[in-house]
Design an enzyme around this catalytic site. Structure first.
Site, short mmCIF file in Angstrom:
data_model
loop_
_atom_site.label_atom_id
_atom_site.label_comp_id
_atom_site.label_asym_id
_atom_site.label_seq_id
_atom_site.Cartn_x
_atom_site.Cartn_y
_atom_site.Cartn_z
N CYS A 87 0.85 -1.19 0.00
CA CYS A 87 0.00 0.00 0.00
C CYS A 87 0.88 1.24 0.00
O CYS A 87 1.93 1.28 0.63
CB CYS A 87 -0.95 0.01 1.19
SG CYS A 87 -0.27 0.66 2.72
N GLU A 88 0.45 2.22 -0.77
CA GLU A 88 1.25 3.43 -0.91
C GLU A 88 1.14 4.36 0.29
O GLU A 88 1.89 5.30 0.42
CB GLU A 88 0.91 4.17 -2.20
CG GLU A 88 -0.48 4.78 -2.23
CD GLU A 88 -0.76 5.46 -3.57
OE1 GLU A 88 -0.05 5.18 -4.54
OE2 GLU A 88 -1.69 6.28 -3.61
N HIS A 89 0.22 4.08 1.19
CA HIS A 89 0.06 4.95 2.35
C HIS A 89 0.99 4.58 3.50
O HIS A 89 1.44 5.44 4.24
CB HIS A 89 -1.39 4.92 2.84
CG HIS A 89 -2.37 5.32 1.78
ND1 HIS A 89 -3.47 4.57 1.45
CD2 HIS A 89 -2.38 6.39 0.95
CE1 HIS A 89 -4.13 5.17 0.46
NE2 HIS A 89 -3.47 6.26 0.14
N HIS A 90 1.25 3.28 3.66
CA HIS A 90 2.08 2.83 4.79
C HIS A 90 3.27 2.02 4.35
O HIS A 90 4.10 1.63 5.16
CB HIS A 90 1.22 1.98 5.75
CG HIS A 90 -0.01 2.67 6.23
ND1 HIS A 90 -1.24 2.52 5.61
CD2 HIS A 90 -0.20 3.55 7.24
CE1 HIS A 90 -2.14 3.27 6.24
NE2 HIS A 90 -1.54 3.90 7.24
N GLN A 128 -5.42 -0.67 -3.85
CA GLN A 128 -6.03 -1.83 -4.50
C GLN A 128 -6.97 -1.43 -5.65
O GLN A 128 -7.04 -2.11 -6.67
CB GLN A 128 -6.78 -2.66 -3.45
CG GLN A 128 -7.27 -4.01 -3.96
CD GLN A 128 -7.96 -4.81 -2.87
OE1 GLN A 128 -7.59 -4.77 -1.70
NE2 GLN A 128 -9.00 -5.55 -3.25
N HIS A 156 -4.97 -6.42 3.96
CA HIS A 156 -4.00 -5.34 4.07
C HIS A 156 -3.35 -5.35 5.45
O HIS A 156 -4.04 -5.20 6.46
CB HIS A 156 -4.70 -3.99 3.84
CG HIS A 156 -5.18 -3.81 2.43
ND1 HIS A 156 -4.63 -2.86 1.59
CD2 HIS A 156 -6.12 -4.48 1.71
CE1 HIS A 156 -5.24 -2.94 0.41
NE2 HIS A 156 -6.14 -3.91 0.45
N CYS A 158 -1.60 -3.13 6.76
CA CYS A 158 -1.72 -1.86 7.47
C CYS A 158 -3.01 -1.81 8.29
O CYS A 158 -3.10 -1.06 9.26
CB CYS A 158 -1.61 -0.66 6.53
SG CYS A 158 -2.91 -0.53 5.31
#
Ligand SMILES: [Zn+2]
Length: 195
Positions: A87-90, A128, A156, A158
């Site tokens: 995931c690009e956030h975490h 996703q 996920h 995260c």
């Protein structure tokens, strides 16, 4: 399989990452020089380059390279393609299964190529939803089939390791084009991929 390995790592990128990961370990309260961690920054540098190698790969080229004329016009489904992405956030992994289908319109491709296309887009920093659409668009644009359907079910880390800590939640995303926008074709696809 060859595409599961990186043949050679870029020295400059690797050494830059190594320096930064050493600094990160230090900031997190670790001693990057202790025995167990001495090679960790280098391992991380290589692992991250492996997990983001999709940026250097071209899904459309892969499909164009294995595009064959064929009159077959029934639904082609490859289900349960394993996906591992981040995931690009975490920058934490999400992983699960992708199901990909298309209805040919004069052209087919090698079945393994559909799995490769999934990998090309999974091995990047992702959400996703975008991953689902990128797979669909690459197939739609190169094979120009009567339609494409993509469903991804993933967990996920995260969500599981931090934050809400929902251990068993499964996120499902889907994208459809052409014939798959019609209820009956979509229903047939969904029936065929469910166990
Ligand atoms: Zn995340």
């Amino acid at each position: 399989m060859a595409y599961n390995k990186i043949e050679s790592y870029d020295e400059k990128i690797t050494s830059g990452l190594v320096e930064n990961y050493k600094h990160c370990l230090h900031l997190l309260g670790e001693d990057p020089e202790r025995e167990g961690l001495q090679k960790t920054p280098e391992r991380m540098a290589k692992a991250m380059q492996f997990l983001t190698q999709g940026y250097q790969q071209d899904a459309r080229k892969i499909l164009e390279g294995a595009k064959f004329t064929e009159a077959y016009s029934e639904m082609v489904i490859v289900k349960d393609i394993e996906i591992y992405s981040m995931c690009e956030h975490h920058m934490l992994p999400f992983f699960g299964k992708a199901h990909v289908a298309y209805i040919p319109n004069g052209y087919i491709t090698g079945l393994s190529k559909l799995a490769r296309v999934v990998d090309v887009f999974a091995r990047r920093l992702q959400v996703q939803e975008r991953l689902t659409h990128q797979i669909l668009d690459a197939i739609q644009e190169t094979l120009q089939p009567q339609g494409v359907g993509v469903v991804i079910e993933a967990q996920h880390l995260c969500m599981m390791m931090r934050g809400v800590q929902k251990q068993n939640s499964l996120t499902t995303t889907s994208a459809f084009s052409g014939q798959f926008e019609h209820g009956d074709t979509r229903a047939e696809f969904m029936k065929l991929i469910s166990k």
